[in-house]
Design a protein around this motif. Structure first.
Motif, PDB file in Angstrom:
ATOM      1  N   LYS A   1       0.846  -1.191   0.000  1.00 33.77           N
ATOM      2  CA  LYS A   1       0.000   0.000   0.000  1.00 33.77           C
ATOM      3  C   LYS A   1       0.887   1.249   0.000  1.00 33.77           C
ATOM      4  N   VAL A   2       0.725   2.066  -1.030  1.00 38.01           N
ATOM      5  CA  VAL A   2       1.484   3.315  -1.108  1.00 38.01           C
ATOM      6  C   VAL A   2       0.983   4.245  -0.003  1.00 38.01           C
ATOM      7  N   GLY A   3       1.909   4.853   0.704  1.00 35.21           N
ATOM      8  CA  GLY A   3       1.542   5.707   1.833  1.00 35.21           C
ATOM      9  C   GLY A   3       1.694   4.959   3.149  1.00 35.21           C
ATOM     10  N   VAL A   4       1.678   3.629   3.081  1.00 30.29           N
ATOM     11  CA  VAL A   4       1.800   2.823   4.308  1.00 30.29           C
ATOM     12  C   VAL A   4       3.048   1.928   4.206  1.00 30.29           C
ATOM     13  N   ASP A   5       3.081   1.064   3.190  1.00 29.32           N
ATOM     14  CA  ASP A   5       4.221   0.152   3.033  1.00 29.32           C
ATOM     15  C   ASP A   5       5.387   0.817   2.307  1.00 29.32           C
ATOM     16  N   VAL A   6       5.076   1.824   1.538  1.00 31.10           N
ATOM     17  CA  VAL A   6       6.138   2.575   0.850  1.00 31.10           C
ATOM     18  C   VAL A   6       5.687   4.039   0.830  1.00 31.10           C
ATOM     19  N   THR A   7       6.622   4.942   1.120  1.00 30.09           N
ATOM     20  CA  THR A   7       6.211   6.350   1.216  1.00 30.09           C
ATOM     21  C   THR A   7       6.330   7.037  -0.146  1.00 30.09           C
ATOM     22  N   ILE A   8       5.644   8.159  -0.260  1.00 31.33           N
ATOM     23  CA  ILE A   8       5.715   8.938  -1.509  1.00 31.33           C
ATOM     24  C   ILE A   8       7.161   9.404  -1.724  1.00 31.33           C
ATOM     25  N   GLU A   9       7.845   9.769  -0.622  1.00 29.78           N
ATOM     26  CA  GLU A   9       9.231  10.242  -0.748  1.00 29.78           C
ATOM     27  C   GLU A   9      10.109   9.136  -1.336  1.00 29.78           C
ATOM     28  N   GLU A  10       9.868   7.897  -0.899  1.00 29.50           N
ATOM     29  CA  GLU A  10      10.663   6.777  -1.443  1.00 29.50           C
ATOM     30  C   GLU A  10      10.393   6.601  -2.939  1.00 29.50           C
ATOM     31  N   LEU A  11       9.111   6.729  -3.318  1.00 30.37           N
ATOM     32  CA  LEU A  11       8.771   6.587  -4.743  1.00 30.37           C
ATOM     33  C   LEU A  11       9.446   7.690  -5.553  1.00 30.37           C
ATOM     34  N   GLU A  12       9.390   8.903  -4.996  1.00 37.63           N
ATOM     35  CA  GLU A  12       9.955  10.062  -5.683  1.00 37.63           C
ATOM     36  C   GLU A  12      11.450   9.866  -5.937  1.00 37.63           C
ATOM     37  N   LYS A  13      12.119   9.255  -4.927  1.00 37.82           N
ATOM     38  CA  LYS A  13      13.560   9.044  -5.027  1.00 37.82           C
ATOM     39  C   LYS A  13      13.888   7.977  -6.074  1.00 37.82           C
TER      40      LYS A  13
ATOM     41  N   TYR B   1      11.815   6.678  -8.587  1.00 37.46           N
ATOM     42  CA  TYR B   1      11.181   6.691  -9.919  1.00 37.46           C
ATOM     43  C   TYR B   1      11.178   8.105 -10.500  1.00 37.46           C
ATOM     44  N   ASP B   2      11.159   8.172 -11.834  1.00 36.40           N
ATOM     45  CA  ASP B   2      11.206   9.474 -12.506  1.00 36.40           C
ATOM     46  C   ASP B   2       9.830  10.140 -12.567  1.00 36.40           C
ATOM     47  N   ALA B   3       8.769   9.341 -12.494  1.00 39.86           N
ATOM     48  CA  ALA B   3       7.410   9.901 -12.487  1.00 39.86           C
ATOM     49  C   ALA B   3       6.501   8.966 -11.691  1.00 39.86           C
ATOM     50  N   VAL B   4       5.481   9.544 -11.082  1.00 37.83           N
ATOM     51  CA  VAL B   4       4.546   8.748 -10.263  1.00 37.83           C
ATOM     52  C   VAL B   4       3.125   9.034 -10.738  1.00 37.83           C
ATOM     53  N   LEU B   5       2.347   7.959 -10.979  1.00 36.68           N
ATOM     54  CA  LEU B   5       0.937   8.118 -11.365  1.00 36.68           C
ATOM     55  C   LEU B   5       0.053   7.635 -10.225  1.00 36.68           C
ATOM     56  N   PHE B   6      -0.850   8.513  -9.774  1.00 36.59           N
ATOM     57  CA  PHE B   6      -1.851   8.095  -8.789  1.00 36.59           C
ATOM     58  C   PHE B   6      -3.080   7.567  -9.535  1.00 36.59           C
ATOM     59  N   ALA B   7      -3.324   6.269  -9.460  1.00 33.57           N
ATOM     60  CA  ALA B   7      -4.563   5.697 -10.020  1.00 33.57           C
ATOM     61  C   ALA B   7      -5.203   4.906  -8.883  1.00 33.57           C
ATOM     62  N   LEU B   8      -5.497   5.648  -7.804  1.00 34.20           N
ATOM     63  CA  LEU B   8      -5.914   5.020  -6.540  1.00 34.20           C
ATOM     64  C   LEU B   8      -7.374   4.600  -6.527  1.00 34.20           C
ATOM     65  N   GLY B   9      -8.147   5.089  -7.528  1.00 32.60           N
ATOM     66  CA  GLY B   9      -9.573   4.802  -7.503  1.00 32.60           C
ATOM     67  C   GLY B   9     -10.259   5.521  -6.347  1.00 32.60           C
ATOM     68  N   ALA B  10     -11.510   5.156  -6.114  1.00 28.10           N
ATOM     69  CA  ALA B  10     -12.291   5.722  -5.001  1.00 28.10           C
ATOM     70  C   ALA B  10     -13.033   4.547  -4.377  1.00 28.10           C
ATOM     71  N   MET B  11     -12.276   3.771  -3.630  1.00 25.05           N
ATOM     72  CA  MET B  11     -12.803   2.480  -3.190  1.00 25.05           C
ATOM     73  C   MET B  11     -13.427   2.494  -1.801  1.00 25.05           C
ATOM     74  N   SER B  12     -13.507   3.688  -1.179  1.00 24.80           N
ATOM     75  CA  SER B  12     -14.155   3.747   0.140  1.00 24.80           C
ATOM     76  C   SER B  12     -15.593   4.212  -0.041  1.00 24.80           C
ATOM     77  N   GLY B  13     -16.514   3.523   0.582  1.00 22.82           N
ATOM     78  CA  GLY B  13     -17.922   3.918   0.476  1.00 22.82           C
ATOM     79  C   GLY B  13     -18.245   4.975   1.517  1.00 22.82           C
ATOM     80  N   ARG B  14     -19.205   5.837   1.191  1.00 14.70           N
ATOM     81  CA  ARG B  14     -19.646   6.854   2.166  1.00 14.70           C
ATOM     82  C   ARG B  14     -20.621   6.222   3.143  1.00 14.70           C
TER      83      ARG B  14
ATOM     84  N   GLU C   1      -4.857   7.167   3.130  1.00 16.06           N
ATOM     85  CA  GLU C   1      -4.014   6.876   4.296  1.00 16.06           C
ATOM     86  C   GLU C   1      -2.519   7.012   3.966  1.00 16.06           C
ATOM     87  N   GLY C   2      -1.843   7.843   4.727  1.00 17.55           N
ATOM     88  CA  GLY C   2      -0.385   7.958   4.614  1.00 17.55           C
ATOM     89  C   GLY C   2       0.097   8.819   3.460  1.00 17.55           C
TER      90      GLY C   2
END
Ligand SMILES: Cc1cc2nc3c(=O)[nH]c(=O)nc-3n(C[C@H](O)[C@H](O)[C@H](O)COP(=O)(O)OP(=O)(O)OC[C@H]3O[C@@H](n4cnc5c(N)ncnc54)[C@H](O)[C@@H]3O)c2cc1C
Ligand code: SF4
Ligand code: SF4
Length: 485
Positions: free
Chosen positions: A52-64, A66-79, A251-252
């Protein structure tokens, strides 16, 4: 295709997102989905599952790394239901309900289910509930809410114990104005779902144990918002499933990526504004449809490709469609011009003097969506649409029926339906322009130099601009007066 190394981080153990964990299998058969996923992975995509990005791996780690990051996180939490008592333990969101079903953990329901919504997700909830059926007198641990919330699973169910489930779908609008498609509403009715319109839940009635025992409603006028005074009533139930919207699990992940509604903004290239190197697409921008997410993914892949090679990203076509690009086609057939061509992609620049581009322009993206008024409809005979068949499920055979409902075309039907395409905006090689030009100005390109979109050419020394070729072109491919040179 662009040759970049790609790594997908996925929080679940399977890829596929909502197609795997939201949309039921009788709509998206999992063998077909898995085949498509495997086909993509075989192109060389690396995966990091259960990460899980934000929990198991941080955005800072991804930034370091990888050259580009795509957020395709969806909207999987129900209201959750925003009314008093909405936090009852047996009040679960539509997406959580469907996730438990799609993971094979939820095998039946227990007692009456009320689903609140009216859109496609609510239809999926009620039709799954009808298929799963009801089993009464189950141990506490087997109540649906425990299965859904506690990540546990029902034991394999003795199907003979299942009985028809009592399922009520309520919506604030009139039934005719429900957001779900009429076909879906008809299916749900036939499968034995009770649908009631113009109802608004106002309170969840809870017992001492914190479980909901009933849902209190008021009736609404036809406008779907004006409350009819004194119309309150309670409906007893065992499970309440609001399917009233989705949110993003952030999260995270640094809050500066999200807008005030909890989604991520995108610019026209699907870059996150003011976050160079970060891109976004799909439901996390705005929950919509698979086709929307897939279309955006095509664009964002191009944007990321441009970003990685330092290309200016401002020049996207006005209308983002997959348009026909003659130069690409010529390259594919080794027919590309040897000389440097300086007006690629510039509408209004004629190429009548060039021997490789015909009908003036090598990039027709500006003309790839054309109004029907530019078609010569007299050329086409009416052909009926080939309708797809449905396997109609009804109240008598819905229990345990997870067969695919939509019957796909046979190869023959698919070809027949594709044959109705009028090739709007593209040359489909009918020869009308060659036949009708009074000046013999239009001629066919030599066979060894022709390719799709490079079929006819015009000798402008002969052309008198009479318009006839444009008038008789069935597809609207020929446009007059576009050259500037
Ligand atoms: C019940 C339901 C029915 C639907 N039916 C249809 C339909 O019939 N037709 C249609 O066109 N559309 C339908 N949709 C909409 C469609 O499912 C979505 O529009 C589409 O799936 C969006 O794709 P996406 O890639 O943006 O997000 P998703 O499909 O949601 O995928 C997001 C992915 O990101 C992963 N992820 C999320 N956060 C993290 C993280 N922090 N780290 C790592 N991985 C993460 C998730 O596990 C998931 O795999 C339906 C939606 C629902 C809820
Ligand atoms: S405008 Fe008239 S003369 Fe020119 S190519 Fe078309 S049909 Fe021929
Ligand atoms: S009339 Fe139009 S579709 Fe037919 S050959 Fe000419 S350009 Fe192509």
């Amino acid at each position: 295709k662009q040759g970049h190394a790609v790594t997908v981080f996925e929080k679940y153990e399977k890829l596929g997102g909502m197609m795997m964990y939201g949309i039921p299998d009788y709509r998206v058969p999992r063998d077909v989905l898995q085949y498509e996923i495997d086909r993509i992975l075989e192109t060389g995509v690396e995966t990091k599952m259960n990460t899980k990005v934000g929990v198991d791996v941080t955005i800072e780690e991804l930034e370091k790394e990888y050259d580009a990051v795509l957020f395709a996180l969806g909207a999987m939490s129900g209201r959750s239901l925003p009314i008093p008592g909405g936090d009852a333990t047996n009040c679960v969101s539509g997406v959580a309900f469907l996730e438990a079903y799609n993971q094979g953990r939820l095998q039946h329901i227990t007692g009456k289910v009320i689903c609140i919504g009216g859109g496609d997700t609510s239809i999926d909830v009620v039709s799954v509930a009808r298929r799963l059926g009801n089993i009464d007198n189950v141990p506490e641990k087997d109540r649906p809410e425990h299965i859904i919330f506690n990540d546990t699973a029902h034991d394999v169910v003795d199907t003979s114990k299942r009985l028809g489930a009592d399922v009520l779908l309520t919506t604030r609008s009139t039934i005719e104005n429900m957001p779900a498609a009429q076909e879906e509403i008809d299916d749900a009715n036939r499968e034995g779902v009770e649908i009631q319109g113009q109802l608004q839940p106002i309170e969840v009635i809870k017992g001492e144990d914190g479980r909901a025992t009933a849902l209190r409603f008021v009736r609404l006028e036809d406008d779907g918002s004006t409350v009819i005074e004194g119309s309150e009533f309670d409906v007893e139930c065992e499970l309440i499933v609001p399917a009233i919207g989705q949110g993003v699990d952030n999260e995270g992940i640094d809050g500066s990526f999200f807008n005030e509604r909890g989604f991520i903004d995108a610019d026209r290239n699907y870059q996150v504004p003011n976050k160079p190197g970060f891109f976004v697409c799909g439901d996390v921008v705005r929950p919509h449809l698979l086709t929307t997410a897939i279309g955006q993914a095509g664009i964002v892949a191009e944007s990321i490709g441009d970003y990685l090679i330092g290309k200016d990203q401002s020049a996207r076509p006005k209308v983002d469609v997959h348009y026909f690009d003659l130069m690409e086609k010529l390259n594919e057939w080794d027919l590309a011009p040897s000389e440097e061509y300086d007006s690629a992609g510039t509408p209004g620049k004629a190429t009548d003097k060039a021997d490789y581009a015909v009908h003036n322009y090598e990039d027709r993206s500006f003309a790839s969506i054309i109004p029907h008024t530019e078609l010569f409809l007299g050329h086409f005979e009416h052909e009926d649409r080939v309708a797809r068949n449905h396997k109609l499920v009804n109240v008598d055979n819905v229990l345990g029926n997870f067969d695919e409902r939509l019957i796909g075309y046979t190869a023959e039907e698919a070809q027949q339906e594709a044959g109705r395409c009028m090739s709007c905006g593209l040359c489909f090689e009918c020869d009308n322009c060659v036949m009708y030009c009074p000046q013999d100005a239009v001629f066919k390109v030599k066979k060894d130099e022709s390719t799709l979109g490079r079929y006819v050419d015009t000798d402008y020394d002969k052309c008198i601009g009479c318009h006839i070729c444009a008038d008789v072109c069935p597809t609207g491919y020929i446009q007059m007066g576009l050259g500037s040179d």
